[in-house]
Design a protein around this motif. Structure first.
Motif, short mmCIF file in Angstrom:
data_model
loop_
_atom_site.label_atom_id
_atom_site.label_comp_id
_atom_site.label_asym_id
_atom_site.label_seq_id
_atom_site.Cartn_x
_atom_site.Cartn_y
_atom_site.Cartn_z
N LEU A 26 0.23 77.05 4.09
CA LEU A 26 0.46 75.76 4.54
C LEU A 26 1.84 75.20 4.00
N THR A 27 2.04 75.48 2.76
CA THR A 27 3.61 75.18 2.29
C THR A 27 4.47 75.85 3.20
N LEU A 28 4.44 77.14 3.23
CA LEU A 28 5.52 77.73 4.28
C LEU A 28 5.51 76.95 5.80
N ALA A 29 4.40 76.83 6.42
CA ALA A 29 4.20 76.24 7.41
C ALA A 29 5.06 74.67 7.37
N TRP A 30 4.92 74.17 6.51
CA TRP A 30 5.61 72.65 6.25
C TRP A 30 6.99 72.78 5.91
N ALA A 31 7.35 74.04 5.23
CA ALA A 31 8.67 74.32 5.09
C ALA A 31 9.56 74.49 6.58
N ARG A 32 8.65 75.47 7.49
CA ARG A 32 9.31 75.65 8.83
C ARG A 32 9.35 74.69 9.81
N GLY A 33 8.65 73.55 9.34
CA GLY A 33 8.52 72.49 10.24
C GLY A 33 7.59 72.43 11.36
N GLY A 34 6.45 73.33 11.00
CA GLY A 34 4.98 73.39 11.87
C GLY A 34 4.41 72.14 12.11
N PRO A 35 3.91 72.24 13.07
CA PRO A 35 3.46 70.79 13.70
C PRO A 35 1.93 70.54 13.01
N GLY A 36 1.63 69.19 12.93
CA GLY A 36 0.08 69.22 12.37
C GLY A 36 -0.04 69.09 10.91
#
Length: 290
Positions: free
Chosen positions: A7-17
């Motif tokens: 989840l942290t990596l997704a947030w850093a990559r600008g992932g949706p949701g």
């Protein structure tokens, strides 16, 4: 890697949701504390893997509409993932919802889920299809239907969109999402997920339609006018969607990795025609005031 790490990596990559994903933690805690028949696995699902694949994009899009509505009194949802109306009712305490779903077993689980979260008194439910539901015209401030209408064979999908549009009050909003591709196609499967349509002579059943730009306009814009907001989210490489679905069907799902996959293997595109593979188009229509 842990779910928190992905989840942290997704947030850093600008992932949706990601914000939607975090909001489910509060619902999970509430469900875990609830007295009554709420399934324990619902609390664990909300805490660890509340959304699947493109739901990260779709629910983010739908909840953006919710935030922009000045007052949300009457709300209709048509067979969306039960997490969406739960999040709407949690965010907008003045809202009363009507939920329709032709799958009685699924709707009964939704009833238990919504009730355990404390929203039951603000939510009415009906086992019905769109054309069979008791829907008043121009009643609802918001109507949502996330990844539903593509499962209705044409021209039923267009008829359903028109019926939902009539239910929106002047100034209200209709939010729809459907799968899409540069070239439209219908998908037939030997797995009958919903049990609502007949099988063909070879044992296959209509599963869903992937809309191209022309069909999006013909099916939805022709009934509802031009969308106020439209976004397209799709796989970066053809085949990612099919392979992900295959792994889930054979029991190799990795739910903790979902937000990271949406951030790295999928992306936003400027148009349906720009998609390299399949995707999902999200549409928000606002009915003009008189």
């Amino acid at each position: 890697m842990s779910a928190a790490g992905y989840l942290t990596l997704a947030w850093a990559r600008g992932g949706p949701g990601i914000g939607v994903r975090l909001r489910t933690a509060a619902l999970a805690a509430r469900l875990a504390r609830a007295a009554g028949p709420a399934p324990a696995d619902d609390a664990w699902t909300l805490a660890l893997a509340p959304m699947d694949s493109v739901r990260y994009f779709e629910l983010e899009f739908a909840l953006q509409s919710v935030r922009e509505i000045e007052r949300l009194g009457s709300y209709l949802d048509v067979s969306s993932p039960r997490l969406l109306p739960a999040l709407v009712l949690d965010a907008r305490r003045e809202a009363h919802a009507a939920l329709i779903n032709p799958d009685g077993k699924d709707l009964e689980r939704t009833r238990t889920f919504i009730g355990a979260l404390g929203f039951g008194t603000r939510c009415a439910m009906e086992v019905a299809t769109v054309d069979g539901a008791r829907l008043a015209d121009e009643l609802y401030d918001l109507v949502t239907s996330v990844s539903v209408l593509e499962h209705i064979p044409s021209p039923g999908d267009a008829n359903a969109a028109a019926r939902l549009w009539r239910a929106v009050r002047p100034g209200g909003r209709l939010v729809l999402t459907v799968p899409c591709a540069r070239q439209a196609f219908d998908e037939y499967l030997d797995v009958d997920e919903y049990g609502l349509l007949p099988r063909d002579a070879e044992g296959f059943v209509f599963a869903q339609r992937f809309y191209d730009a022309r069909l999006v306009a013909e099916t939805f814009a022709s009934a509802c006018g031009l969308p106020r907001r439209q976004e397209i989210f799709g796989e970066r490489q053809p085949g990612l969607f099919v392979e992900d679905r295959r792994r889930k069907w054979i029991g190799q799902a990795r739910p903790e990795r979902e937000p990271y996959a949406m951030a790295t293997e999928w992306a936003r595109f400027p148009s349906v025609d720009a998609l390299p593979g399949v995707g999902v188009v999200a549409l928000e229509f606002v009915k003009p005031t008189r």
